[in-house]
Design a protein around this motif. Structure first.
Motif, PDB file in Angstrom:
ATOM      1  N   LYS A  12      29.031  37.255  16.055  1.00 12.72           N
ATOM      2  CA  LYS A  12      30.451  37.024  15.842  1.00 12.72           C
ATOM      3  C   LYS A  12      31.116  38.325  15.404  1.00 12.72           C
ATOM      4  CE  LYS A  12      30.101  32.138  14.667  1.00 12.72           C
ATOM      5  NZ  LYS A  12      30.534  31.068  13.764  1.00 12.72           N
ATOM      6  N   ASN A  16      35.037  35.115  15.232  1.00 15.22           N
ATOM      7  CA  ASN A  16      35.078  34.844  16.674  1.00 15.22           C
ATOM      8  C   ASN A  16      33.709  35.061  17.307  1.00 15.22           C
ATOM      9  OD1 ASN A  16      37.982  34.443  16.713  1.00 15.22           O
ATOM     10  ND2 ASN A  16      38.119  36.647  16.365  1.00 15.22           N
ATOM     11  N   ASP A  64      36.849  37.221  27.252  1.00 12.69           N
ATOM     12  CA  ASP A  64      36.458  37.150  25.838  1.00 12.69           C
ATOM     13  C   ASP A  64      37.140  38.284  25.063  1.00 12.69           C
ATOM     14  OD1 ASP A  64      35.209  36.563  23.425  1.00 12.69           O
ATOM     15  OD2 ASP A  64      33.358  37.604  23.967  1.00 12.69           O
ATOM     16  N   THR A  65      38.439  38.155  24.868  1.00 17.45           N
ATOM     17  CA  THR A  65      39.227  39.231  24.249  1.00 17.45           C
ATOM     18  C   THR A  65      38.970  39.386  22.757  1.00 17.45           C
ATOM     19  OG1 THR A  65      41.087  37.720  23.922  1.00 17.45           O
ATOM     20  CG2 THR A  65      41.065  39.024  25.965  1.00 17.45           C
ATOM     21  N   THR A  66      38.526  38.335  22.069  1.00 19.34           N
ATOM     22  CA  THR A  66      38.311  38.435  20.623  1.00 19.34           C
ATOM     23  C   THR A  66      36.855  38.715  20.262  1.00 19.34           C
ATOM     24  OG1 THR A  66      38.003  36.042  20.401  1.00 19.34           O
ATOM     25  CG2 THR A  66      40.255  36.903  20.121  1.00 19.34           C
ATOM     26  N   ALA A  70      36.926  42.961  21.612  1.00 20.70           N
ATOM     27  CA  ALA A  70      37.177  43.602  20.314  1.00 20.70           C
ATOM     28  C   ALA A  70      36.195  44.731  20.034  1.00 20.70           C
ATOM     29  CB  ALA A  70      37.098  42.564  19.198  1.00 20.70           C
TER      30      ALA A  70
END
Length: 130
Positions: A12, A16, A64-66, A70
């Protein structure tokens, strides 16, 4: 004695979940300084600083932007690595981490994969999911 399947794990970024993770690794090392003096019959050492680094491999997921999104090279994130799952009572590693490398690979007969390397920025702590 408890043991776990690798498929129970999670990664995570903050809270997220990173999508499509295939594997992750974490290595924590401890430095030493020699404190041997005259008259000693063997070298002796004292512990000093610790450091940690590792890597994450996932199937590439541009949505999966987060999670994957990230973890860009040079970014600093709160990284949580769960070896046994994220249910109440499960143990996990948490740290502030700098993403030192990101990459992707593809082969005509395989899946597109994303890779990330990280360096802990400070101590890695072991915690328990509440």
């Amino acid at each position: 004695m408890a043991n776990h399947k690798g498929s129970e794990g999670y990664v995570k970024v903050g809270s997220n979940t990173v999508a499509e993770v295939r594997d992750w690794s974490l290595t924590i090392t401890g430095d030493t300084v020699e404190d041997t003096t005259m008259g000693d019959s063997a070298r002796t050492y004292k512990p000093t600083l610790t450091s940690a680094s590792g890597s994450i491999t996932a199937y590439w997921d541009e949505t999966d932007t987060t999670g994957q999104g990230a973890m860009t090279a040079g970014s600093e994130v709160t990284l949580n690595l769960y070896p046994e799952g994220d249910a109440s009572g499960d143990t996990y590693y948490t740290m502030s981490a700098i993403i030192t490398e990101e990459g992707a690979s593809a082969a005509f007969d395989g899946m597109v994969e994303a890779t990330f390397s990280f360096q802990a920025n400070g101590a890695v702590t072991t915690d328990t999911v509440a």
